[in-house]
Design an enzyme around this catalytic site. Structure first.
Site, PDB file in Angstrom:
ATOM      1  N   TYR A 109       0.861  -1.196   0.000  1.00  0.00           N
ATOM      2  CA  TYR A 109       0.000   0.000   0.000  1.00  0.00           C
ATOM      3  C   TYR A 109       0.892   1.239   0.000  1.00  0.00           C
ATOM      4  CZ  TYR A 109      -2.869   3.829   1.750  1.00  0.00           C
ATOM      5  OH  TYR A 109      -3.481   5.037   1.904  1.00  0.00           O
ATOM      6  N   GLU A 197      -3.687   7.457  -3.658  1.00  0.00           N
ATOM      7  CA  GLU A 197      -3.668   6.174  -2.971  1.00  0.00           C
ATOM      8  C   GLU A 197      -3.523   5.042  -3.975  1.00  0.00           C
ATOM      9  OE1 GLU A 197      -6.120   4.748   0.819  1.00  0.00           O
ATOM     10  OE2 GLU A 197      -7.346   4.694  -0.989  1.00  0.00           O
TER      11      GLU A 197
END
Length: 388
Positions: A109, A197
């Protein structure tokens, strides 16, 4: 402003950020044609909506044949996709993204946000990719590596190494990750993003670092500098009320309560919603008419609020500074008359020309409840929803 995954990846390519090849499709036949053009033997068919959690909702499928590409395209196009971010009502899928597959070795991530407490950009990375990062932050926060970036210095190799080493990368893969991090930071700054993101960011079996998914949000206040970003707006993903509010320069967000709020100033609007909840009520919306509202914009704001059938009362809370109370009062009266207002209306005015504004309301002949202060206004609004 939000954009779709395929749009975000197109922007990322301009900053030399590694993404897989893919194209958007609006029909099943188009999806099959794209898969044939991409070649290979694995494709991913992805629903394009402005919400996360698409995979869990059945909106992301891995196809291993053209028959499966066709089947998944048929299944996803037109479906009502429900995720943890759409709410129970879900969102209808109008388009899909057909992308080539890849051999994944590990999922990570990466995200960038503005830390408003520090006034600096924070870049985050975690080995726990492919899952909800909020859950990781709550249950195992030590697994999220954070790096604060001084705006006067910007991204440095040290930041990249801190993040890369922190999630266990090394060698050529680390170098590729640092390049990826820098590109994402450059995109974030250049396009006035509010969120960037990548979940998951993947390392392939050949050591490549690629964005498997992408989410970019943009600061609405900076869009005037970026017509190329503004052109990506998808009106079908936004509520009609929010779009109309934007045309009048209003900031509007629909909520689940029954007290409509019309306030000037975002901070005051949030305080108004807080005090409504403090007194046992529930706000039906956030609506900031800003500092330069006119009679026409106030009337437009009332129309938007009243489209919500759940609204049982309206609370107007205005502090007159740049915006004068008499102008607001004129807008309130005009709106109440033209819309034949049927729900209780509670008004709290304070500031410039407040006495004139109150006189306009008192002389209107309308059933308008005046409030002395914010506490009084909230109590009266909550009581009105209960028929008291």
């Amino acid at each position: 402003m939000n954009v779709h995954e395929y749009q975000a990846k197109a922007l990322m390519r301009d900053f030399d950020i590694s993404v897989l090849r893919g194209e958007v499709a609006h029909s099943v036949d188009e999806a099959v044609q794209i898969a044939e053009k991409l070649g290979g033997d694995i494709w991913v068919v992805k629903a394009q909506i402005h919400a996360g959690g698409r995979g869990k909702g059945g909106g992301v499928k891995v196809a291993k044949s053209m028959e499966e590409v066709k089947k998944y395209a048929e299944d996803i196009l037109g479906m009502n996709l429900v995720t943890h971010q759409t709410g129970p009502e879900g969102k209808n899928v109008h388009k899909i993204f057909v992308e080539e597959g890849c051999d994944i070795q590990h999922e990570y991530y990466v995200g960038i946000v503005l830390d408003r407490n520090l006034g600096k950009i924070t870049m985050m990375a975690s080995r726990e990719g492919g899952v909800e990062i909020e859950k990781v932050a709550k249950e195992t926060p030590e697994k999220i590596i954070k790096a604060t970036i001084d705006p006067a210095i910007g991204f440095t190799p040290f930041i990249g190494r801190k993040l890369g080493f922190g999630i266990g990368l090394s060698g050529d893969t680390l170098k590729k990750a640092i390049k990826f991090f820098r590109g994402l930071y450059d995109l974030y700054m250049a396009k006035d993003c509010s969120i960037a993101e990548i979940n998951p960011l993947v390392v392939t079996k050949s050591g490549d670092v690629i964005a498997l998914d992408a989410k970019l949000n943009f600061d609405d206040n900076g869009l005037f500098r970026h017509p190329e970003v503004s052109s990506l707006r998808d009106a079908t993903e936004e509520s009609a009320e929010e779009l109309e509010a934007g045309q009048f320069g209003l900031s509007y967000i629909s909520l689940d309560g029954d007290i409509g709020c019309l306030v000037n100033g975002a901070g005051l609007a949030m305080a108004t919603m807080d005090i409504i909840k403090l007194h046992g009520g529930e706000p039906a919306n956030f609506l900031d008419v800003g500092g330069g509202a006119t009679k026409e914009t106030v009337e437009a704001a009332f129309k938007i609020i009243l489209r919500d059938d759940n609204v049982k009362a309206i609370l107007v809370n205005i502090f007159g500074g740049i915006m004068k109370c008499d102008i607001i009062a004129e807008g309130i009266v005009a709106a109440a008359k033209s819309l034949e207002l049927k729900v209780p209306l509670i008004v709290r005015l304070e500031g410039t020309n407040v006495s004139i504004g109150k006189k306009i309301l008192n002389d209107s002949g309308l059933q308008i409840t005046s409030a002395d202060d914010l506490k009084d206004a909230a109590e009266k609004a909550v009581a009105a929803t209960k028929g008291e």
